[in-house]
Design a protein around this motif. Structure first.
Motif, mmCIF file in Angstrom:
data_model
loop_
_atom_site.group_PDB
_atom_site.id
_atom_site.type_symbol
_atom_site.label_atom_id
_atom_site.label_comp_id
_atom_site.label_asym_id
_atom_site.label_seq_id
_atom_site.Cartn_x
_atom_site.Cartn_y
_atom_site.Cartn_z
ATOM 1 N N UNK A 85 48.541 45.474 25.732
ATOM 2 C CA UNK A 85 48.714 44.121 25.209
ATOM 3 C C UNK A 85 47.453 43.301 25.489
ATOM 4 N N UNK A 86 47.105 42.436 24.563
ATOM 5 C CA UNK A 86 45.945 41.571 24.749
ATOM 6 C C UNK A 86 45.995 40.419 23.755
ATOM 7 N N UNK A 87 45.160 39.423 24.015
ATOM 8 C CA UNK A 87 45.031 38.277 23.104
ATOM 9 C C UNK A 87 43.611 38.247 22.566
ATOM 10 N N UNK A 88 43.506 37.925 21.287
ATOM 11 C CA UNK A 88 42.204 37.782 20.643
ATOM 12 C C UNK A 88 42.005 36.307 20.317
ATOM 13 N N UNK A 89 40.933 35.726 20.847
ATOM 14 C CA UNK A 89 40.701 34.299 20.700
ATOM 15 C C UNK A 89 39.780 34.011 19.524
ATOM 16 N N UNK A 90 39.859 32.793 19.021
ATOM 17 C CA UNK A 90 39.021 32.377 17.905
ATOM 18 C C UNK A 90 37.647 31.925 18.371
ATOM 19 N N UNK A 91 36.956 31.225 17.505
ATOM 20 C CA UNK A 91 35.644 30.706 17.864
ATOM 21 C C UNK A 91 35.771 29.691 18.992
ATOM 22 N N UNK A 92 34.714 29.587 19.772
ATOM 23 C CA UNK A 92 34.709 28.612 20.855
ATOM 24 C C UNK A 92 34.894 27.207 20.285
ATOM 25 N N UNK A 93 35.741 26.383 20.894
ATOM 26 C CA UNK A 93 36.020 25.034 20.350
ATOM 27 C C UNK A 93 34.903 24.035 20.625
ATOM 28 N N UNK A 94 33.660 24.445 20.380
ATOM 29 C CA UNK A 94 32.515 23.552 20.515
ATOM 30 C C UNK A 94 31.581 23.793 19.337
ATOM 31 N N UNK A 95 30.675 22.874 19.095
ATOM 32 C CA UNK A 95 29.759 22.965 17.951
ATOM 33 C C UNK A 95 28.325 23.247 18.388
ATOM 34 N N UNK A 96 28.162 23.865 19.559
ATOM 35 C CA UNK A 96 26.832 24.081 20.087
ATOM 36 C C UNK A 96 26.445 25.563 20.139
ATOM 37 N N UNK A 97 27.209 26.409 19.474
ATOM 38 C CA UNK A 97 26.879 27.831 19.470
ATOM 39 C C UNK A 97 25.659 28.076 18.575
ATOM 40 N N UNK A 98 24.612 28.647 19.156
ATOM 41 C CA UNK A 98 23.426 28.964 18.371
ATOM 42 C C UNK A 98 23.580 30.301 17.652
ATOM 43 N N UNK A 99 24.435 31.159 18.188
ATOM 44 C CA UNK A 99 24.668 32.468 17.572
ATOM 45 C C UNK A 99 25.954 32.386 16.756
ATOM 46 N N UNK A 100 25.895 32.625 15.462
ATOM 47 C CA UNK A 100 27.118 32.567 14.643
ATOM 48 C C UNK A 100 28.099 33.649 15.059
ATOM 49 N N UNK A 101 29.357 33.296 15.109
ATOM 50 C CA UNK A 101 30.401 34.228 15.504
ATOM 51 C C UNK A 101 31.368 34.449 14.354
ATOM 52 N N UNK A 102 32.045 35.584 14.408
ATOM 53 C CA UNK A 102 33.073 35.877 13.421
ATOM 54 C C UNK A 102 34.260 34.952 13.636
ATOM 55 N N UNK A 103 34.911 34.594 12.549
ATOM 56 C CA UNK A 103 36.146 33.824 12.685
ATOM 57 C C UNK A 103 37.238 34.730 13.240
ATOM 58 N N UNK A 104 38.341 34.125 13.624
ATOM 59 C CA UNK A 104 39.441 34.907 14.171
ATOM 60 C C UNK A 104 39.998 35.878 13.134
ATOM 61 N N UNK A 105 40.153 35.430 11.900
ATOM 62 C CA UNK A 105 40.665 36.313 10.846
ATOM 63 C C UNK A 105 39.707 37.475 10.580
ATOM 64 N N UNK A 106 38.409 37.203 10.605
ATOM 65 C CA UNK A 106 37.426 38.265 10.385
ATOM 66 C C UNK A 106 37.463 39.290 11.524
ATOM 67 N N UNK A 107 37.593 38.790 12.748
ATOM 68 C CA UNK A 107 37.659 39.695 13.896
ATOM 69 C C UNK A 107 38.923 40.550 13.860
ATOM 70 N N UNK A 108 40.038 39.945 13.460
ATOM 71 C CA UNK A 108 41.290 40.699 13.365
ATOM 72 C C UNK A 108 41.182 41.789 12.306
ATOM 73 N N UNK A 109 40.572 41.474 11.187
ATOM 74 C CA UNK A 109 40.411 42.470 10.131
ATOM 75 C C UNK A 109 39.552 43.636 10.604
ATOM 76 N N UNK A 110 38.478 43.353 11.309
ATOM 77 C CA UNK A 110 37.629 44.417 11.819
ATOM 78 C C UNK A 110 38.376 45.287 12.824
ATOM 79 N N UNK A 111 39.154 44.657 13.681
ATOM 80 C CA UNK A 111 39.935 45.412 14.662
ATOM 81 C C UNK A 111 40.982 46.276 13.979
ATOM 82 N N UNK A 112 41.677 45.708 13.002
ATOM 83 C CA UNK A 112 42.704 46.463 12.286
ATOM 84 C C UNK A 112 42.100 47.644 11.530
ATOM 85 N N UNK A 113 40.958 47.421 10.892
ATOM 86 C CA UNK A 113 40.287 48.502 10.166
ATOM 87 C C UNK A 113 39.859 49.622 11.111
#
Length: 207
Positions: A85-113
């Protein structure tokens, strides 16, 4: 710039203890579980912390996210299978990320695939007392998303059950109160005049 540090300890941070999921609301995190073959249970129990760290590494690689976005890893063991069991979190709730991250839906799709393609492999590390042993690799399968809280059906069923239970309790209380009132009324109920067979009123009876 001046940086002040207190009780600094020079060691690697334990990402399993650095759980940030409380910083995310329910819409920005999703919970999942997948299965592993049950025959590796003894090897997992030999070092649960190391196993959970291996799961963290495998999941974050498959989902394409930072390790901080994989939280609350735990497992339950049965003879036939291991449920992780585990939890997958979305993007960090801040606007200062210099490195673009996958959205939660995109990450879930990659994990499922990855799980459907059989490429999510967990390497169970051997016992430290046997350094020459090779890791046991097992493939994850059966990804399931777990919903938080109660479903609508369970809430309705719980409400109906509470109403029925409340009605039964009220009926029991009402019956007890009625019996008590009847007994109390019998104690103070006027007896009336005692008349003999001859029709003469008993002189010893006081109204």
């Amino acid at each position: 710039m001046v940086i002040q540090m207190l009780d600094y300890v020079e060691e690697s941070a334990d990402l399993l203890r650095f759980d940030v999921q409380s910083c995310f609301d329910a819409k920005n995190k999703r919970r999942f579980s997948f299965l592993l073959p049950g025959e590796v249970g003894d090897k997992i129990d030999a070092n649960p912390h190391r196993f959970e760290y291996t799961v963290l590494t495998a999941v974050k690689t498959a989902a394409g996210v930072s390790p901080l976005r994989v939280a609350h890893i735990e497992y339950t063991r049965k003879p036939q299978e291991i449920t992780v069991h585990f939890a997958l979190l979305g993007n960090a709730p801040i606007d200062q990320n210099e490195v673009p991250e996958l959205t939660l839906d995109e990450a879930v799709k990659r994990l499922r695939d990855a799980i459907e393609a059989g490429t999510l492999v967990i390497a169970i590390q051997p016992d430290e007392e046997d350094p020459g042993a090779m890791p046991t690799k097992v493939t994850a399968y059966g990804l399931v998303e777990r919903t938080e809280g109660y479903s609508v059906g369970s809430i309705v069923g719980l409400a109906i059950g509470m109403l029925i239970t409340g009605a039964i309790i009220m009926i029991i209380i009402g019956m007890v109160m009625i019996k008590r009132k009847v007994k109390a009324g019998d104690m103070f109920k006027p007896i009336g005049k005692i008349v003999s067979r001859t029709g003469i009123v008993n002189p010893n009876f006081a109204e």
